[in-house]
Write an enzyme that holds these catalytic residues in place. Structure first.
Site, PDB file in Angstrom:
ATOM      1  N   CYS A  13     -12.748   8.079  62.075  1.00 27.91           N
ATOM      2  CA  CYS A  13     -12.169   6.973  61.290  1.00 27.91           C
ATOM      3  C   CYS A  13     -10.676   6.847  61.624  1.00 27.91           C
ATOM      4  O   CYS A  13      -9.963   7.847  61.709  1.00 27.91           O
ATOM      5  CB  CYS A  13     -12.367   7.228  59.803  1.00 27.91           C
ATOM      6  N   CYS A  19      -6.801  14.761  52.826  1.00 25.27           N
ATOM      7  CA  CYS A  19      -7.702  15.394  53.760  1.00 25.27           C
ATOM      8  C   CYS A  19      -7.107  15.608  55.161  1.00 25.27           C
ATOM      9  O   CYS A  19      -6.673  14.677  55.813  1.00 25.27           O
ATOM     10  CB  CYS A  19      -8.914  14.470  53.792  1.00 25.27           C
ATOM     11  N   CYS A  62      -7.866   8.439  59.248  1.00 22.37           N
ATOM     12  CA  CYS A  62      -8.078   9.785  58.709  1.00 22.37           C
ATOM     13  C   CYS A  62      -7.403  10.869  59.546  1.00 22.37           C
ATOM     14  O   CYS A  62      -7.510  10.873  60.776  1.00 22.37           O
ATOM     15  CB  CYS A  62      -9.579  10.046  58.623  1.00 22.37           C
ATOM     16  N   GLY A 113     -14.750  16.749  57.352  1.00 25.52           N
ATOM     17  CA  GLY A 113     -16.120  16.697  57.857  1.00 25.52           C
ATOM     18  C   GLY A 113     -17.000  15.658  57.202  1.00 25.52           C
ATOM     19  O   GLY A 113     -16.643  15.051  56.196  1.00 25.52           O
ATOM     20  N   CYS A 158     -12.312  20.110  45.758  1.00 25.05           N
ATOM     21  CA  CYS A 158     -12.687  19.242  46.875  1.00 25.05           C
ATOM     22  C   CYS A 158     -12.896  20.127  48.090  1.00 25.05           C
ATOM     23  O   CYS A 158     -11.972  20.828  48.508  1.00 25.05           O
ATOM     24  CB  CYS A 158     -11.556  18.234  47.117  1.00 25.05           C
ATOM     25  N   GLU A 189      -9.836  23.179  55.050  1.00 23.37           N
ATOM     26  CA  GLU A 189      -9.043  22.992  53.843  1.00 23.37           C
ATOM     27  C   GLU A 189      -9.930  22.741  52.633  1.00 23.37           C
ATOM     28  O   GLU A 189     -11.028  22.212  52.760  1.00 23.37           O
ATOM     29  CB  GLU A 189      -8.174  21.747  53.985  1.00 23.37           C
TER      30      GLU A 189
HETATM   31  N1  SAH Z   1     -16.748  12.172  55.695  1.00 19.88           N
HETATM   32  C1  SAH Z   1     -16.873  11.833  54.325  1.00 19.88           C
HETATM   33  C2  SAH Z   1     -16.074  12.715  53.356  1.00 19.88           C
HETATM   34  C3  SAH Z   1     -14.661  13.100  53.721  1.00 19.88           C
HETATM   35  S1  SAH Z   1     -13.335  11.983  53.482  1.00 19.88           S
HETATM   36  C4  SAH Z   1     -16.520  10.366  54.113  1.00 19.88           C
HETATM   37  O1  SAH Z   1     -16.082   9.736  55.052  1.00 19.88           O
HETATM   38  O2  SAH Z   1     -16.752   9.837  53.024  1.00 19.88           O
HETATM   39  C5  SAH Z   1     -13.265  11.560  51.777  1.00 19.88           C
HETATM   40  C6  SAH Z   1     -12.700  10.168  51.534  1.00 19.88           C
HETATM   41  O3  SAH Z   1     -11.302  10.104  51.880  1.00 19.88           O
HETATM   42  C7  SAH Z   1     -13.380   9.093  52.371  1.00 19.88           C
HETATM   43  O4  SAH Z   1     -13.625   7.956  51.583  1.00 19.88           O
HETATM   44  C8  SAH Z   1     -12.346   8.804  53.432  1.00 19.88           C
HETATM   45  O5  SAH Z   1     -12.517   7.543  54.014  1.00 19.88           O
HETATM   46  C9  SAH Z   1     -11.052   8.933  52.641  1.00 19.88           C
HETATM   47  N2  SAH Z   1      -9.838   9.092  53.435  1.00 19.88           N
HETATM   48  C10 SAH Z   1      -9.699   9.551  54.697  1.00 19.88           C
HETATM   49  N3  SAH Z   1      -8.419   9.490  55.090  1.00 19.88           N
HETATM   50  C11 SAH Z   1      -7.717   8.985  54.049  1.00 19.88           C
HETATM   51  C12 SAH Z   1      -6.342   8.684  53.830  1.00 19.88           C
HETATM   52  N4  SAH Z   1      -5.429   8.907  54.762  1.00 19.88           N
HETATM   53  N5  SAH Z   1      -5.995   8.168  52.628  1.00 19.88           N
HETATM   54  C13 SAH Z   1      -6.916   7.977  51.666  1.00 19.88           C
HETATM   55  N6  SAH Z   1      -8.224   8.255  51.804  1.00 19.88           N
HETATM   56  C14 SAH Z   1      -8.622   8.745  52.989  1.00 19.88           C
END
Ligand code: SAH
Length: 352
Positions: free
Chosen positions: A124, A340, A127, A167, A113, A100
């Site tokens: 995480c 994401c 996520c 990723g 993005c 995406e």
């Molecule tokens: N892997 C990298 C980049 C991708 S995620 C990272 O972890 O930074 C980009 C951002 O979105 C990260 O800060 C991640 O923690 C956050 N993120 C992931 N899931 C989310 C959600 N459901 N709501 C808000 N932010 C989220």
């Protein structure tokens, strides 16, 4: 399997080839050096998808190039436009994998993005991408193509790029750095308008610093202490919060760039005033920003929820009282589930 695309590192394809690599092919074909400039312009400035469109190149050369330097572009599987102008794309890569990317238009800039991997291995808890597991890393060319394709679809010049899609960019460091250099030198995007967001891969932060890029490094901190962070992010078991802070400090020393700490707010989990105070204490004296991200509601096993605006305001005020510079993610695309991983999960769900 399409081996030469999977291992794009040792094959030269477009988009993805650097100016030097294009020049090497041009020389092999016995052509003058200025042809490399023409090819780079067509691909990286005009985003053409076919040698047939490169009308200033002789026909015979176009045919040899198609064999020697394959040109292939991502396919748009789905595009979803939000009322606020945000467009979320689902792309198919040459081997059928899907990622995406999101187009975010603002008054003064256009941001994209992008994804750096298919799925993610970080796991995480909050996520959506984590739920897909990890398939593979993207090549530099695939990442650049996300930007090219979105610019083309939007009919706009893209000014900003954030590596915040699917990723973990620092687990794909070599290709990510190559993609940044291509976006900068060939596509014409300022390094200062590029942000790489990481889950906090400590050794890779040191390695990235060595490249001395002028990009912004954003670190997903999300908790002020090791226990809470490890609960939310498995990488927190490997690298301690203090090690991460040290790495961030080093990054700023070497590059002169201010680091951004991202802090995802989960209701009742990490959004209490005492968390804000602990965070402020941790970041005391650092050259940094804190970017607050209220949780984008996705279904997770832990049933996390999004804090109400007053909880966000309270957290923010606590940080500001301690002298921390705080920004808040301008949220867009709520009506199209632009967080994401959400579109891919939805599309997969619809298919089954
Ligand atoms: N892997 C990298 C980049 C991708 S995620 C990272 O972890 O930074 C980009 C951002 O979105 C990260 O800060 C991640 O923690 C956050 N993120 C992931 N899931 C989310 C959600 N459901 N709501 C808000 N932010 C989220």
């Amino acid at each position: 399997m399409i081996p030469e695309y999977k291992s794009g590192v040792d094959s030269i394809v477009l988009p993805g080839a650097t100016r030097e690599e294009i020049l090497q092919v041009v020389r092999e074909l016995g052509q003058p050096a200025y042809r490399a400039e023409q090819i780079a312009q067509w691909v990286y400035r005009h985003a053409v998808g076919d040698y047939a469109q490169m009308t200033n190149l002789p026909l015979a050369l176009r045919q040899s190039l198609a064999e020697r330097l394959p040109l292939r572009r991502l396919q748009v599987v789905r595009a979803q436009q939000s009322a606020d102008g945000t467009v979320k794309y689902l792309f198919a890569l040459a081997d059928g994998e899907q990622v995406e990317a999101v187009f975010l238009p603002y008054d003064d800039r256009t941001s994209v993005c992008i994804s750096s991997q298919v799925g993610c291995a970080a796991g995480c808890r909050f996520c959506a991408t984590a739920q897909m597991g990890f398939s593979r890393s993207l090549t530099a060319g695939e990442m650049v193509d996300e930007v090219l394709t979105i610019g083309q679809m939007a009919g706009r010049r893209i000014s900003h790029v954030v590596y915040m899609g699917m990723g973990e960019p620092l687990w794909n460091l070599q290709e990510v750095v190559k993609s940044i250099l291509l976006l900068n030198k060939e596509v014409g995007i300022s390094q200062r308008h590029i942000t790489v967001s990481t889950v906090g891969v400590v050794p890779a932060i040191y390695e990235l610093a060595q490249h001395r890029l002028q990009i912004t490094l954003a670190i997903s901190l999300h908790a002020p202490d090791d226990d809470l962070r490890a609960r939310l992010m498995p990488v927190g078991r490997k690298w301690k919060v203090q090690e991460l802070i040290e790495a961030a400090r080093h990054y700023t020393e070497v590059t002169g760039r201010k680091v951004t700490f991202e802090y995802l707010l989960l209701r009742g989990v990490n959004d209490e005033p005492h968390h804000a105070r602990a965070l402020a204490k941790l970041l005391k004296g650092m050259v940094c920003n804190v970017n607050l991200i209220p949780f984008n509601q996705v279904d997770t096993p832990d049933g996390f929820t999004r804090p109400e605006p007053q909880r966000v305001t309270r957290f923010r005020a606590e940080l500001e009282r301690a002298g921390i510079t705080v920004t808040q993610r301008v949220e867009k695309g709520h009506d199209i589930s632009a967080a994401c991983g959400q579109l891919k999960l939805q599309t997969a769900g619809n298919r089954s």
